[in-house]
Every structure is written in C-alpha cells, then in structure tokens.
Motif scaffolding. Structure first.
Motif, short mmCIF file in Angstrom:
data_model
loop_
_atom_site.label_atom_id
_atom_site.label_comp_id
_atom_site.label_asym_id
_atom_site.label_seq_id
_atom_site.Cartn_x
_atom_site.Cartn_y
_atom_site.Cartn_z
N HIS A 177 0.84 -1.19 0.00
CA HIS A 177 0.00 0.00 0.00
C HIS A 177 0.88 1.24 0.00
O HIS A 177 1.78 1.37 0.84
CB HIS A 177 -0.93 -0.01 1.21
CG HIS A 177 -1.86 -1.19 1.22
ND1 HIS A 177 -3.04 -1.20 0.52
CD2 HIS A 177 -1.74 -2.41 1.81
CE1 HIS A 177 -3.63 -2.37 0.69
NE2 HIS A 177 -2.86 -3.13 1.46
N HIS A 205 -1.43 -1.18 -4.14
CA HIS A 205 -2.60 -0.31 -4.07
C HIS A 205 -2.16 1.10 -3.68
O HIS A 205 -1.35 1.28 -2.77
CB HIS A 205 -3.60 -0.85 -3.05
CG HIS A 205 -3.96 -2.28 -3.26
ND1 HIS A 205 -4.93 -2.69 -4.16
CD2 HIS A 205 -3.45 -3.43 -2.71
CE1 HIS A 205 -5.01 -4.01 -4.15
NE2 HIS A 205 -4.13 -4.48 -3.28
N HIS A 207 -3.20 4.93 -2.41
CA HIS A 207 -4.27 5.57 -1.63
C HIS A 207 -4.09 7.07 -1.45
O HIS A 207 -5.04 7.74 -1.01
CB HIS A 207 -4.34 4.92 -0.24
CG HIS A 207 -4.49 3.44 -0.26
ND1 HIS A 207 -5.68 2.81 -0.56
CD2 HIS A 207 -3.59 2.45 -0.02
CE1 HIS A 207 -5.51 1.50 -0.50
NE2 HIS A 207 -4.25 1.25 -0.18
N ASN A 210 -6.13 9.04 1.24
CA ASN A 210 -7.51 8.55 1.38
C ASN A 210 -7.52 7.39 2.37
O ASN A 210 -7.42 6.23 1.99
CB ASN A 210 -8.03 8.12 0.00
CG ASN A 210 -9.50 7.71 0.04
OD1 ASN A 210 -10.06 7.47 1.11
ND2 ASN A 210 -10.11 7.61 -1.12
N SER A 213 -9.90 4.45 2.03
CA SER A 213 -9.45 3.52 1.00
C SER A 213 -8.46 2.51 1.58
O SER A 213 -8.55 1.31 1.33
CB SER A 213 -8.81 4.30 -0.15
OG SER A 213 -8.21 3.42 -1.09
N LYS A 216 -10.03 -0.22 3.84
CA LYS A 216 -10.71 -1.35 3.21
C LYS A 216 -9.83 -2.60 3.25
O LYS A 216 -10.33 -3.72 3.15
CB LYS A 216 -11.05 -1.01 1.76
CG LYS A 216 -12.14 0.05 1.60
CD LYS A 216 -12.36 0.38 0.13
CE LYS A 216 -13.40 1.47 -0.04
NZ LYS A 216 -13.58 1.85 -1.47
#
Length: 260
Positions: A177, A205, A207, A210, A213, A216
C-alpha cells in the motif's frame, strides 16, 4: 500425534534431508527456517527447496543487500532515521504490517542496500512467526516528504536487485500500500514497474491520503493515527525493542545461507 502433525513432520524431514545434501548450504537444521519455505510452497517439498536455494543464492551473489551482521554502526545510523518499523498488532487476517517512511531517508547518508539490511532485521523475525508464514505480510510505503534527490538511488542495477529480493521473500501472501504520494510517484512507477512481476503489480494499491481507501484493506483498529487509525502515533524507540530483544536469534539467522 494427529494426521496433520504427522504430515507436517514428514515434510520437515524431507526438506531437511534435501538441505543436508545440498553442498555449501547451511541453515543449522533450523525448523523455523524450514517451515517458512514449506508454508510458502503450501508444503510442496520440492518447490520449498527450490525457493530456498533461489533465496540463498541471491544472498550469496548480492551480499551487500543482505544483513550478515546485526546492529552494525551503519545499520544503526539507518535505523536512527525512523524509516522502518513493524507494527505491534497484526491485522484482522493475522498479517504483520511493515511500514517504510521513505521520506525520512536522508539521501546520500546511507546506501539503498544498507536500508535493505535493516529490513532484514525486522522481516527475518517476522518470518520466524508461524502466523506470518500462514497469513502473509502487508507493506505500507509512506512517501510523505520524499525528496526528488531520492531518484538518484533508482539505477537499473539497484532496481533490479531490490525488486528481485522483494519478490523472492519467502512469504506466500504479500500486499503493498502506497500512501502520502505526491508528484514523484509517476516517475518512480515508471522506473520500478518494469522490474516487477504481474502478480506483484496486482497487489500494489495506491491511496494517497484517502484513509478510508486504506482501511478497506487494513483495519484502523491496528493503525496509528497518522494513517487514520485508532492507535497513538508511531513510537519507533518502543517498536525497535521487537528486534533488540531478539538479537541472539537474529545473529543466528543472518549467518544462514551458502558458504563459499
């Protein structure tokens, strides 16, 4: 002994026998090391052995990029910048959470491979845990404050070795992330992505800031407040006791591998 325990012991013995017959490979019959490769391969002994050989040959061929000593002066300098830490709590899937605050790197002070050695101090211990072997590992790359000077580290050789090492870590499930990203992200993605496998790319991912986000994937219950979590801010000195309290174990692990 249950049937599962018997199978597990049988696989451990099979892999141990392969290792003992592999010229130059030394892991001191360490069951925790055998288990991490067995879990990676879903207890496919041949696949576990191939992964082990690949991992330790990478270490043999790129010794600077792997810790071979513990708490060296250079490692302690890198650690003092509060770049690396493993969170105390696991997420709802039982995964360890490893944070890299890349913006805290002082460009020109430590080489990329020295920071990778510090990663080893954390991740080798995390991989010792059977829960991590089963459930996997989550990275958070925090790019807040990242300097344009950081791009000097992105040479083709550095990118190749760094990505090869990252993709060969013997953890079956890895997730990445990227947060607090700014204008440098596109440049870094352009440079790094060609070196990554398709499966790795699918598990990255982005983000920015955010936090819903990010949540999640990782519950705010186990995240510090700087990532929208419910826990206090990161306390690096306190978190580093995870590795300082296990120094003796680390000193064993970093000696493992192929010997000339």
């Amino acid at each position: 002994m249950s049937e599962d325990d018997e199978i597990r012991q049988e696989k451990l013995e099979e892999l141990g026998e392969l290792v003992s017959n592999e010229s130059g490979l030394f892991i001191n019959d360490d069951e925790k090391i055998l288990l991490r490769f067995l879990y990676f391969s879903n207890f496919d002994v041949e696949r576990a052995f191939e992964k082990m050989k690949s991992w330790y040959k990478l270490k043999l061929n790129n010794p600077d990029w792997f810790a071979s000593q513990v708490f060296t002066e250079r490692q302690q300098l890198a650690m003092s910048r509060d770049v690396h830490c493993l969170l105390k709590d696991k997420d709802h899937l039982g995964r360890r959470i490893y944070i890299l605050k890349l913006g805290n790197v002082v460009v020109g002070e430590c080489e990329p491979w020295e920071n990778f050695q510090v990663d080893d101090l954390w991740l080798e211990l995390a991989m010792d845990e059977e829960e991590t072997q089963k459930n996997g590992l989550v990275y958070i790359f925090d790019m807040k404050g990242l300097s344009l000077k950081y791009l000097r580290y992105f040479t083709p050789f550095n990118c190749k070795v760094a990505s090869t090492k990252a993709e060969n870590i013997p953890i079956r499930k890895m997730e990445y992330h990227v947060v607090n990203s700014g204008f440098l992200l596109n440049s870094m993605v352009t440079i790094v992505f060609p070196f990554l496998s398709g499966s790795t790319k699918q598990n990255i991912h982005f983000h920015k800031t955010n936090w819903p986000s990010l949540h999640k994937f990782i519950s705010p219950d186990v995240l510090p407040m700087e990532y929208g979590g419910k826990l206090p801010p990161l306390d690096y000195k306190k978190l580093r006791t995870y590795i300082s309290d296990r120094q003796a174990r680390l000193e064993d692990i970093v000696k493992y591998g192929y010997r000339d």
